[in-house]
Motif scaffolding. Sequence first.
Motif, short mmCIF file in Angstrom:
data_model
loop_
_atom_site.label_atom_id
_atom_site.label_comp_id
_atom_site.label_asym_id
_atom_site.label_seq_id
_atom_site.Cartn_x
_atom_site.Cartn_y
_atom_site.Cartn_z
N ARG A 114 0.85 -1.19 0.00
CA ARG A 114 0.00 0.00 0.00
C ARG A 114 0.89 1.24 0.00
N PRO A 115 0.38 2.34 -0.53
CA PRO A 115 1.15 3.59 -0.48
C PRO A 115 1.46 3.96 0.97
N PRO A 116 2.61 4.54 1.28
CA PRO A 116 3.64 4.97 0.32
C PRO A 116 4.71 3.92 0.04
N LEU A 117 4.67 2.75 0.73
CA LEU A 117 5.77 1.81 0.62
C LEU A 117 5.74 0.98 -0.66
N ILE A 118 4.59 0.83 -1.31
CA ILE A 118 4.51 0.00 -2.50
C ILE A 118 5.47 0.47 -3.58
N ARG A 119 5.63 1.77 -3.71
CA ARG A 119 6.57 2.32 -4.70
C ARG A 119 8.01 1.90 -4.37
N CYS A 120 8.35 1.98 -3.09
CA CYS A 120 9.70 1.60 -2.65
C CYS A 120 9.93 0.10 -2.86
N VAL A 121 8.91 -0.71 -2.61
CA VAL A 121 9.02 -2.16 -2.78
C VAL A 121 9.31 -2.50 -4.24
N ILE A 122 8.53 -1.93 -5.15
CA ILE A 122 8.70 -2.22 -6.58
C ILE A 122 10.10 -1.82 -7.05
N ILE A 123 10.52 -0.61 -6.70
CA ILE A 123 11.83 -0.12 -7.15
C ILE A 123 12.96 -0.96 -6.55
N SER A 124 12.90 -1.24 -5.25
CA SER A 124 13.99 -1.96 -4.58
C SER A 124 14.08 -3.40 -5.07
N HIS A 125 12.93 -4.05 -5.32
CA HIS A 125 12.96 -5.45 -5.75
C HIS A 125 13.47 -5.58 -7.18
N ILE A 126 13.03 -4.70 -8.06
CA ILE A 126 13.53 -4.73 -9.44
C ILE A 126 15.03 -4.43 -9.47
N SER A 127 15.44 -3.47 -8.65
CA SER A 127 16.86 -3.10 -8.60
C SER A 127 17.71 -4.24 -8.08
N MET A 128 17.26 -4.93 -7.02
CA MET A 128 18.03 -6.03 -6.46
C MET A 128 18.07 -7.21 -7.43
N PHE A 129 16.96 -7.45 -8.13
CA PHE A 129 16.94 -8.51 -9.15
C PHE A 129 17.97 -8.21 -10.24
N ALA A 130 18.04 -6.95 -10.66
CA ALA A 130 19.00 -6.56 -11.70
C ALA A 130 20.43 -6.80 -11.24
N ILE A 131 20.70 -6.50 -9.98
CA ILE A 131 22.05 -6.69 -9.44
C ILE A 131 22.45 -8.16 -9.48
N PHE A 132 21.60 -9.03 -8.94
CA PHE A 132 21.96 -10.44 -8.85
C PHE A 132 21.87 -11.17 -10.19
N MET A 133 20.97 -10.71 -11.05
CA MET A 133 20.91 -11.27 -12.40
C MET A 133 22.24 -11.03 -13.12
N LEU A 134 22.76 -9.82 -12.96
CA LEU A 134 23.98 -9.43 -13.68
C LEU A 134 25.24 -9.96 -13.01
N SER A 135 25.30 -9.89 -11.69
CA SER A 135 26.54 -10.27 -10.99
C SER A 135 26.59 -11.76 -10.66
N SER A 136 25.75 -12.21 -9.73
CA SER A 136 25.81 -13.60 -9.29
C SER A 136 25.45 -14.57 -10.40
N GLY A 137 24.40 -14.25 -11.17
CA GLY A 137 24.00 -15.16 -12.24
C GLY A 137 25.09 -15.36 -13.26
N LEU A 138 25.79 -14.30 -13.59
CA LEU A 138 26.89 -14.38 -14.56
C LEU A 138 28.15 -14.96 -13.93
N TYR A 139 28.42 -14.59 -12.66
CA TYR A 139 29.67 -15.02 -12.01
C TYR A 139 29.76 -16.54 -11.87
N MET A 140 28.60 -17.20 -11.68
CA MET A 140 28.62 -18.64 -11.49
C MET A 140 29.30 -19.37 -12.64
N TRP A 141 29.25 -18.76 -13.84
CA TRP A 141 29.83 -19.40 -15.02
C TRP A 141 31.24 -18.90 -15.33
N VAL A 142 31.71 -17.89 -14.62
CA VAL A 142 33.00 -17.27 -14.96
C VAL A 142 34.17 -18.25 -14.90
#
Length: 447
Positions: free
Chosen positions: A287-315
């Motif tokens: 619910r507002p006002p936290l829903i905006r923070c939840v969406i942004i933080s979750h997408i941002s954290m997904f982007a971090i681990f998709m790019l770093s940990s997901g890729l690093y496992m194969w390095v």
Amino acid sequence: MSSEIKTNADLEKSAEKMGEVTFEDAIEITGHGKFNNFVLLTCGLIMLNVSMESVGMSYVITAAECDLGLTSEHKGLITAAAFIGIISTSFLWGYLGDRYGRRAVMLPAMISSAAFSLASSFASDVWMILLLRILTGCLVSASSATVYAYLGEMHVSSRRASAIAWGSAFISFSFIILPGLAWVIIPGQWTWQWGAIRLAPWRVFMWSWCAPGLLASVALLVLPESPRYLLAAKGPEAALPVLSTMFAWNQGKAASCFPVEKIASSNTESTKGGFVGAIKNISLLFRPPLIRCVIISHISMFAIFMLSSGLYMWVPDILNNILNSKSEESITICQIVHDKFQAARNLTLEADLKFCHTEVSVGVFPISMGMGSVFAITYLAIGFFIDRIGKKALYCGIMFVCGLATIGAAFVPQGGAATALLIIALCSGCAASILAAIAVDVFPTCL
């Protein structure tokens, strides 16, 4: 520094006169010293343990290929196993951390995760090691879900972001320690038959990465629960003894010398109400006002681990193939991954195992250690600049540069250039500490 000392002195005087202060004033009075440094070291070891348990298998899969009969698909599953456990249980551990305390959740979980991690080193087939690594990930998730909150809540608001950034620097040490240990242990040619299990160097390597978690467990036996959590869950009376202990460690005085007699009980966040209360609290996230923070933080954290940990496992596997490549022609990283899967499809597992020979290029390890050094420098730079540049600007800048480097690494055919771009791309993982600092500031203690 002088203004800070002056502020602390003023707060002490006012506390002596009033006898009652706010929690923020009380934690300021405790100062910053040995206690905070010990907390930082302990939380750093916890983050080191989480990182080593999460990505350590990426150094094992090539060496264990023949012993466990691993295909490329099996390697993907095994390296993802710890993350499957972390993701599937993080919500549960977050609830338990809010309900029973940060320290109370991390301590038994870390000891149990070490036990399961050791058990996984004795696995005799791919499905056994997969199951044990998932269970290890489930327990490691307890620390992953709560360590940032514990570290942040042990510091005053002005030092919280930098403390989390400095603590997160220990994650980068795992990318130096893991390949260093692998360099020493995995190339060994010895084996030892113990019953039905063939003890090989890669199994001993798995034992080595349990040490940080066990050391952190011993340190947590000495440390108290988070005073900010105790304030929210049990009230000011429960938080006051912890603040007294912090004061005694930092100031070198007896706990009885702590000048605060009472903490004001206004505006405390309650974490009581059991599971039903937790669900009601969680509903606030959507619910507002936290829903905006939840969406942004979750997408941002997904982007971090998709790019770093997901890729690093194969390095390590990618580097191993680049260094062992017999082809005179330049080849892209995408082509290397494609060729590995194509080769796996062209060979049956039985035929592959009949002539199985594992060749681990030792050149992988110094390159990986160099990558870890770059990560360490990045983390330390974040700790230095986070308060000067700002959290959001620093996060956006790092992710933009790392995103461009990822695109470049996929298409550059030269091995050296592709490796350099890959290292820059993997630095995106360092931005997780910035996002954690933002989250600890934005979300209430009970969430």
